[in-house]
Design an enzyme around this catalytic site. Sequence first.
Site, PDB file in Angstrom:
ATOM      1  N   LYS A 187       0.888  -1.339  -0.243  1.00 24.66           N
ATOM      2  CA  LYS A 187       0.089  -0.075   0.084  1.00 24.66           C
ATOM      3  C   LYS A 187       0.739   1.226   0.111  1.00 24.66           C
ATOM      4  O   LYS A 187       1.596   1.689   0.806  1.00 24.66           O
ATOM      5  CB  LYS A 187      -0.950   0.069   1.196  1.00 24.66           C
ATOM      6  CG  LYS A 187      -1.961   1.250   1.128  1.00 24.66           C
ATOM      7  CD  LYS A 187      -2.527   1.746   2.177  1.00 24.66           C
ATOM      8  CE  LYS A 187      -2.012   2.789   2.798  1.00 24.66           C
ATOM      9  NZ  LYS A 187      -1.870   3.870   2.247  1.00 24.66           N
ATOM     10  N   GLY A 241       7.078   4.935   7.771  1.00 26.88           N
ATOM     11  CA  GLY A 241       6.343   6.218   8.034  1.00 26.88           C
ATOM     12  C   GLY A 241       6.676   6.855   9.090  1.00 26.88           C
ATOM     13  O   GLY A 241       7.698   6.830   9.858  1.00 26.88           O
ATOM     14  N   SER A 242       5.413   7.578   9.853  1.00 24.20           N
ATOM     15  CA  SER A 242       5.926   8.388  11.078  1.00 24.20           C
ATOM     16  C   SER A 242       6.129   7.428  12.456  1.00 24.20           C
ATOM     17  O   SER A 242       5.628   6.524  12.452  1.00 24.20           O
ATOM     18  CB  SER A 242       4.736   9.501  11.197  1.00 24.20           C
ATOM     19  OG  SER A 242       3.590   8.625  11.381  1.00 24.20           O
ATOM     20  N   GLY A 246       3.885   3.936  13.465  1.00 23.21           N
ATOM     21  CA  GLY A 246       4.708   3.117  13.589  1.00 23.21           C
ATOM     22  C   GLY A 246       4.170   2.375  14.929  1.00 23.21           C
ATOM     23  O   GLY A 246       4.344   1.165  15.189  1.00 23.21           O
ATOM     24  N   GLU A 263      10.474   1.444   9.837  1.00 21.71           N
ATOM     25  CA  GLU A 263      11.328   2.654   9.289  1.00 21.71           C
ATOM     26  C   GLU A 263      10.744   3.772   9.887  1.00 21.71           C
ATOM     27  O   GLU A 263       9.551   4.148   8.989  1.00 21.71           O
ATOM     28  CB  GLU A 263      11.671   2.394   7.935  1.00 21.71           C
ATOM     29  CG  GLU A 263      12.428   1.094   7.523  1.00 21.71           C
ATOM     30  CD  GLU A 263      13.954   1.010   7.920  1.00 21.71           C
ATOM     31  OE1 GLU A 263      14.279   2.171   8.390  1.00 21.71           O
ATOM     32  OE2 GLU A 263      14.486   0.191   7.884  1.00 21.71           O
ATOM     33  N   CYS A 297      13.494  11.384   5.665  1.00 23.02           N
ATOM     34  CA  CYS A 297      13.442  10.726   7.285  1.00 23.02           C
ATOM     35  C   CYS A 297      15.089  10.931   7.915  1.00 23.02           C
ATOM     36  O   CYS A 297      15.028  11.404   9.041  1.00 23.02           O
ATOM     37  CB  CYS A 297      13.088   9.439   7.086  1.00 23.02           C
ATOM     38  SG  CYS A 297      13.823   8.384   6.115  1.00 23.02           S
ATOM     39  N   GLU A 398      10.446  16.129  15.139  1.00 22.44           N
ATOM     40  CA  GLU A 398      10.641  15.990  13.667  1.00 22.44           C
ATOM     41  C   GLU A 398       9.676  16.839  12.685  1.00 22.44           C
ATOM     42  O   GLU A 398       8.366  16.861  13.187  1.00 22.44           O
ATOM     43  CB  GLU A 398      10.215  14.619  13.136  1.00 22.44           C
ATOM     44  CG  GLU A 398      10.558  14.369  11.720  1.00 22.44           C
ATOM     45  CD  GLU A 398      10.090  13.085  11.258  1.00 22.44           C
ATOM     46  OE1 GLU A 398       8.984  12.602  11.397  1.00 22.44           O
ATOM     47  OE2 GLU A 398      11.042  12.400  10.356  1.00 22.44           O
TER      48      GLU A 398
HETATM   49  P1  NAD Z   1       2.558   8.467   7.781  1.00 21.83           P
HETATM   50  O1  NAD Z   1       2.823   7.570   9.218  1.00 21.83           O
HETATM   51  O2  NAD Z   1       1.478   9.511   8.130  1.00 21.83           O
HETATM   52  O3  NAD Z   1       2.061   7.572   6.792  1.00 21.83           O
HETATM   53  C1  NAD Z   1       2.742   6.454   5.988  1.00 21.83           C
HETATM   54  C2  NAD Z   1       1.778   5.297   5.441  1.00 21.83           C
HETATM   55  O4  NAD Z   1       1.179   4.696   6.521  1.00 21.83           O
HETATM   56  C3  NAD Z   1       0.886   5.905   4.263  1.00 21.83           C
HETATM   57  O5  NAD Z   1       0.876   4.843   3.373  1.00 21.83           O
HETATM   58  C4  NAD Z   1      -0.452   6.080   5.316  1.00 21.83           C
HETATM   59  O6  NAD Z   1      -1.398   5.893   4.345  1.00 21.83           O
HETATM   60  C5  NAD Z   1      -0.257   4.907   6.006  1.00 21.83           C
HETATM   61  N1  NAD Z   1      -0.955   4.717   7.334  1.00 21.83           N
HETATM   62  C6  NAD Z   1      -1.387   6.125   8.049  1.00 21.83           C
HETATM   63  N2  NAD Z   1      -2.000   5.821   9.081  1.00 21.83           N
HETATM   64  C7  NAD Z   1      -2.120   4.183   9.319  1.00 21.83           C
HETATM   65  C8  NAD Z   1      -2.632   3.312  10.206  1.00 21.83           C
HETATM   66  N3  NAD Z   1      -3.129   3.530  11.293  1.00 21.83           N
HETATM   67  N4  NAD Z   1      -2.243   1.869   9.799  1.00 21.83           N
HETATM   68  C9  NAD Z   1      -1.815   1.464   8.869  1.00 21.83           C
HETATM   69  N5  NAD Z   1      -1.436   2.445   7.856  1.00 21.83           N
HETATM   70  C10 NAD Z   1      -1.159   3.800   8.305  1.00 21.83           C
HETATM   71  O7  NAD Z   1       3.860   8.921   7.246  1.00 21.83           O
HETATM   72  P2  NAD Z   1       3.761  10.082   6.082  1.00 21.83           P
HETATM   73  O8  NAD Z   1       3.574  11.446   6.626  1.00 21.83           O
HETATM   74  O9  NAD Z   1       3.322   9.519   4.963  1.00 21.83           O
HETATM   75  O10 NAD Z   1       5.737  10.087   5.749  1.00 21.83           O
HETATM   76  C11 NAD Z   1       6.260  10.881   6.636  1.00 21.83           C
HETATM   77  C12 NAD Z   1       7.061   9.932   7.784  1.00 21.83           C
HETATM   78  O11 NAD Z   1       7.706   9.021   7.146  1.00 21.83           O
HETATM   79  C13 NAD Z   1       8.064  10.878   8.475  1.00 21.83           C
HETATM   80  O12 NAD Z   1       7.900  10.873   9.840  1.00 21.83           O
HETATM   81  C14 NAD Z   1       9.536  10.097   8.039  1.00 21.83           C
HETATM   82  O13 NAD Z   1      10.555  10.377   8.898  1.00 21.83           O
HETATM   83  C15 NAD Z   1       8.903   8.862   7.768  1.00 21.83           C
HETATM   84  N6  NAD Z   1       9.845   7.986   6.869  1.00 21.83           N
HETATM   85  C16 NAD Z   1      10.874   7.125   7.303  1.00 21.83           C
HETATM   86  C17 NAD Z   1      11.654   6.686   6.580  1.00 21.83           C
HETATM   87  C18 NAD Z   1      12.716   5.535   7.123  1.00 21.83           C
HETATM   88  O14 NAD Z   1      13.288   4.991   6.446  1.00 21.83           O
HETATM   89  N7  NAD Z   1      13.024   5.544   8.302  1.00 21.83           N
HETATM   90  C19 NAD Z   1      11.735   6.952   5.199  1.00 21.83           C
HETATM   91  C20 NAD Z   1      10.801   7.955   4.805  1.00 21.83           C
HETATM   92  C21 NAD Z   1       9.942   8.472   5.351  1.00 21.83           C
END
Ligand code: NAD
Length: 514
Positions: A187, A241-242, A246, A263, A297, A398
């Site tokens: 996804k 993601g965030s 996570g 991650e 990130c 962040e």
């Molecule tokens: P986000 O956590 O809002 O969303 C990430 C993904 O998770 C999206 O596809 C979203 O639709 C999905 N999602 C949201 N809520 C969910 C839930 N309750 N259950 C399952 N899936 C869900 O993050 P974002 O705003 O898309 O991305 C930015 C964040 O990602 C920043 O915190 C950044 O640091 C992090 N990031 C980390 C890395 C890494 O490798 N460590 C790489 C890129 C981005």
Amino acid sequence: MALEPSNSDLPYHGLYINGAWRDAEGGRAFTVTEPATGAPLARVASASIADVDQAVAAARNAFDHGPWPHTPHYERADILHKLAKMIEERTSELAELESRDGGVPLRATTFNDIPLGLHMMHVFGELARRSPYEPLPWNEFPTLAWSFVWRQPYGVCAQIIPWNYAFCMAIWKLGPALATGNTVVFKPSSLSPLTSIALVKMIDESGLLPKGVVNLVTGPGGETGEYLVSHPLVDKVAFTGSTDVGRKIMGIAAPHIKKVTLELGGKSPSILLPDADLEKAVDGALFGMFYHAGQLCEAGTRCFVHSSLYDEVVERMVARVRQLRVGDPLELATDIGPLISFKQRDSVERYIKIGRDEGARLAIGGNRPVGELYDKGPYLEPTIFTHVNNKSRLAQEEIFGPVFSVISYDEIGEAITMANDSMYGLAGAVWSKDIQQAVEVAKRLRTGTVWINDHHVLNPHAPFGGFKESGIGREMGVAGLLEYTEPTHIHVDFQQKRSGKIWWDALLPPLDDE
Ligand code: NAD
């Protein structure tokens, strides 16, 4: 993201389930827009719970009954290289799509992001050649046995990626899962799903994978994503993601003891040692901070500068930032594009206010650029705060936008302590002419990656991931590949003499003829 019926002239992308493209239940779809202009780009199916059930069932069936998990590793390697070839033929098209979809300057997508994704796919192909057989030392106690480890694919993997670095993120997820024989329900983020969809289309067109090995569900994270990770037939969750999401996912995975790799966020330090080559260190630290408008990130958002250099470094940084061109991401001359959304810009602007309220000094930026172009998208000037306290919210949270905190230190040990004083531990950079000293500092940083005299350079042979609340597990490299496998220890009895068997020593009575 609005749900709307399927009645628009925009390009439309369905769900990919069990080797076929189809609409979401009830024709639900959402519109993807260009961050730079707000113009609609495409309509994308929005998966319901029933759609996710079908995608997971397809992946389960392909894993439990299909040939893929047992396909020889060298054949999987060939398939990944063939997919890489297909990507190679479409790099400029993908670069433009990524720029439109994510607001990332064409300069970045053309020269780094898409070629990097391509390179990563080839490296996953190379890594797939690694045999699942791992020999163990010869064993003589308590009996003679030949033992080895056989690495099995983990099973059905739910893979969720964020909106930033979308194409690379998609490869990071699909590459190692496929290299090791897993099946996948994938996804992407609803904010930038188009290059992921393009990748799945290439996989479909290639005809190289059995049905159900890769499934794509698009839709809202809180609904589609959350149901996917909670699904009892999913064996492993790989999430990028965030940190907040996570944390939630870890809780959701707990009842079924699913394997989870995370991650997550970062607040990475960039340390300029007293002997740093300022020509390079200043530009390098700015690259570490402002690439993708700070929406990465591993961005080096906290810069620790020795007090003897502080004023000079700030002066040089301000002068260089003044030269950065904020503008249309599709212009090759643009250095910094818009943020991903107006919501994201509101959030970053709140941090700029927090920084001012906390007493940090604004050296440059902090405003929206003015002009007709900038009214259409969530643009923001690259911003530098000086005299930042490392304990402040500006330095600890962040921000995920173009806001740099420059912090002074007197002793190298103090810089290391402050760098490590963070809930995050994703990456860091050390700038010095003395490589031995830089390596000593790098070894003391509690982060998953440290660049010396560089930033953001991702080596797909190297493990990437975070300490502390930046995540669990690693992606890329052999370590990343192994996260997609379960080791089975296979013990082969080699003891020919009855007297050498542990059974008769430890439990059973001797046989009659002894
Ligand atoms: P986000 O956590 O809002 O969303 C990430 C993904 O998770 C999206 O596809 C979203 O639709 C999905 N999602 C949201 N809520 C969910 C839930 N309750 N259950 C399952 N899936 C869900 O993050 P974002 O705003 O898309 O991305 C930015 C964040 O990602 C920043 O915190 C950044 O640091 C992090 N990031 C980390 C890395 C890494 O490798 N460590 C790489 C890129 C981005």
